[in-house]
Design a protein around this motif. Structure first.
Motif, PDB file in Angstrom:
ATOM      1  N   LEU A 215       3.619  -7.143 -36.242  1.00  0.00           N
ATOM      2  CA  LEU A 215       4.696  -8.093 -36.535  1.00  0.00           C
ATOM      3  C   LEU A 215       6.021  -7.687 -35.905  1.00  0.00           C
ATOM      4  CD1 LEU A 215       3.891  -8.989 -40.237  1.00  0.00           C
ATOM      5  CD2 LEU A 215       3.430 -10.318 -38.177  1.00  0.00           C
ATOM      6  N   TYR A 216       6.133  -6.438 -35.486  1.00  0.00           N
ATOM      7  CA  TYR A 216       7.324  -5.993 -34.751  1.00  0.00           C
ATOM      8  C   TYR A 216       7.180  -6.229 -33.250  1.00  0.00           C
ATOM      9  CZ  TYR A 216       9.495  -3.756 -38.787  1.00  0.00           C
ATOM     10  OH  TYR A 216      10.103  -3.521 -39.995  1.00  0.00           O
ATOM     11  N   GLY A 217       6.054  -6.786 -32.816  1.00  0.00           N
ATOM     12  CA  GLY A 217       5.880  -7.128 -31.406  1.00  0.00           C
ATOM     13  C   GLY A 217       5.064  -6.138 -30.607  1.00  0.00           C
ATOM     14  N   ASN A 218       4.362  -5.219 -31.255  1.00  0.00           N
ATOM     15  CA  ASN A 218       3.551  -4.224 -30.548  1.00  0.00           C
ATOM     16  C   ASN A 218       2.112  -4.718 -30.396  1.00  0.00           C
ATOM     17  OD1 ASN A 218       5.719  -2.362 -30.441  1.00  0.00           O
ATOM     18  ND2 ASN A 218       5.299  -1.792 -32.556  1.00  0.00           N
ATOM     19  N   HIS A 219       1.420  -4.139 -29.420  1.00  0.00           N
ATOM     20  CA  HIS A 219       0.010  -4.468 -29.208  1.00  0.00           C
ATOM     21  C   HIS A 219      -0.835  -3.892 -30.342  1.00  0.00           C
ATOM     22  CE1 HIS A 219       1.238  -5.782 -25.281  1.00  0.00           C
ATOM     23  NE2 HIS A 219       1.523  -4.568 -24.869  1.00  0.00           N
ATOM     24  N   VAL A 220      -2.063  -4.401 -30.485  1.00  0.00           N
ATOM     25  CA  VAL A 220      -2.992  -3.880 -31.486  1.00  0.00           C
ATOM     26  C   VAL A 220      -3.803  -2.761 -30.858  1.00  0.00           C
ATOM     27  CG1 VAL A 220      -4.938  -4.434 -33.003  1.00  0.00           C
ATOM     28  CG2 VAL A 220      -3.137  -6.119 -32.632  1.00  0.00           C
ATOM     29  N   LEU A 221      -3.790  -1.604 -31.509  1.00  0.00           N
ATOM     30  CA  LEU A 221      -4.562  -0.458 -31.043  1.00  0.00           C
ATOM     31  C   LEU A 221      -5.919  -0.437 -31.723  1.00  0.00           C
ATOM     32  CD1 LEU A 221      -1.786   2.281 -31.201  1.00  0.00           C
ATOM     33  CD2 LEU A 221      -2.463   0.890 -29.243  1.00  0.00           C
ATOM     34  N   LYS A 222      -6.846   0.313 -31.150  1.00  0.00           N
ATOM     35  CA  LYS A 222      -8.195   0.433 -31.721  1.00  0.00           C
ATOM     36  C   LYS A 222      -8.119   1.003 -33.132  1.00  0.00           C
ATOM     37  CE  LYS A 222     -12.760   1.157 -31.739  1.00  0.00           C
ATOM     38  NZ  LYS A 222     -13.120   1.510 -33.081  1.00  0.00           N
ATOM     39  N   SER A 223      -7.186   1.914 -33.391  1.00  0.00           N
ATOM     40  CA  SER A 223      -7.066   2.519 -34.719  1.00  0.00           C
ATOM     41  C   SER A 223      -6.636   1.502 -35.775  1.00  0.00           C
ATOM     42  CB  SER A 223      -6.072   3.679 -34.686  1.00  0.00           C
ATOM     43  OG  SER A 223      -4.797   3.215 -34.290  1.00  0.00           O
ATOM     44  N   GLY A 224      -5.994   0.409 -35.366  1.00  0.00           N
ATOM     45  CA  GLY A 224      -5.559  -0.611 -36.301  1.00  0.00           C
ATOM     46  C   GLY A 224      -6.482  -1.805 -36.388  1.00  0.00           C
ATOM     47  N   LEU A 225      -7.570  -1.772 -35.640  1.00  0.00           N
ATOM     48  CA  LEU A 225      -8.514  -2.893 -35.601  1.00  0.00           C
ATOM     49  C   LEU A 225      -9.424  -2.851 -36.813  1.00  0.00           C
ATOM     50  CD1 LEU A 225      -9.547  -5.238 -33.764  1.00  0.00           C
ATOM     51  CD2 LEU A 225     -11.163  -3.594 -32.836  1.00  0.00           C
ATOM     52  N   GLY A 226      -9.428  -3.937 -37.598  1.00  0.00           N
ATOM     53  CA  GLY A 226     -10.314  -4.017 -38.757  1.00  0.00           C
ATOM     54  C   GLY A 226     -11.661  -4.602 -38.365  1.00  0.00           C
ATOM     55  N   ARG A 227     -11.640  -5.809 -37.807  1.00  0.00           N
ATOM     56  CA  ARG A 227     -12.840  -6.504 -37.352  1.00  0.00           C
ATOM     57  C   ARG A 227     -12.494  -7.296 -36.112  1.00  0.00           C
ATOM     58  NH1 ARG A 227     -14.605  -9.843 -42.603  1.00  0.00           N
ATOM     59  NH2 ARG A 227     -12.845 -10.978 -41.789  1.00  0.00           N
TER      60      ARG A 227
END
Length: 180
Positions: free
Chosen positions: A108-120
């Motif tokens: 929500l701050y505008g950063n990309h999604v990393l693998k560590s933050g991927l749920g599904r």
């Protein structure tokens, strides 16, 4: 406010097609009436034909906005999808990504999604495919482009980017003066 030209319609539908595929038809022919896309000051608006008939009586110079802004055309005539279209894209999205609660704020701050933050992630998501990003509670947060396919996501290291950020609901706060 005028109808989109052939080239403008193609650009808008190609961009929408990345996220919702052939479900574009469901946006136009809805059970509650027929909806259309109109261009006003380089912005593309999505509105019902009933609202369009009422808006004809308003002079073009006095009209600020009408309907929902789906995006805008840049100076080079490329279409840029806006976060205000998220509520219409999310129900029809073909490919989805869910992020873990700890990564929601980062996205929500505008950063990309990393693998560590991927749920599904939706099965068979191709690389560079448009995806809608959800929280684990199925709340749409924004949209982006898959940096890796579903199969590649299983093998990459935890700090690798899996979704490139394009828009999120945090833009309502960050860019509130330019979203109109």
């Amino acid at each position: 406010m005028r109808p989109l030209t052939e080239a403008e319609t193609r650009a808008v539908f190609e961009k929408l097609g990345r996220y919702i595929g052939e479900n574009i038809q469901l946006l136009v022919d809805r059970p509650d009436g027929t909806y259309c896309f109109r261009l006003h000051r380089d912005r593309v608006y999505y509105l019902s034909e009933k609202l369009l008939k009422v808006a004809v009586s308003i002079p073009r110079d006095n009209l600020v906005a009408l309907g929902t802004c789906f995006g805008k055309f840049t100076k080079t005539q490329k279409f840029r999808l806006s976060v205000t279209a998220l509520d219409f894209l999310a129900p029809y999205a073909k490919y989805k990504v869910w992020v873990k609660p700890g990564s929601e704020q980062s996205f929500l701050y505008g950063n990309h999604v990393l693998k560590s933050g991927l749920g599904r992630i939706t099965e068979n998501t191709a690389q560079y495919q448009g995806v809608v990003v959800y929280s684990m509670a199925d709340v749409p947060l924004g949209f982006g482009v898959a940096a890796k396919s579903t199969q590649e996501c299983r093998k990459v290291d935890p700090m690798a980017i899996v979704v490139f950020h394009q828009a999120d609901v945090g833009e309502y706060v960050r860019n509130e003066d330019t979203l109109a």
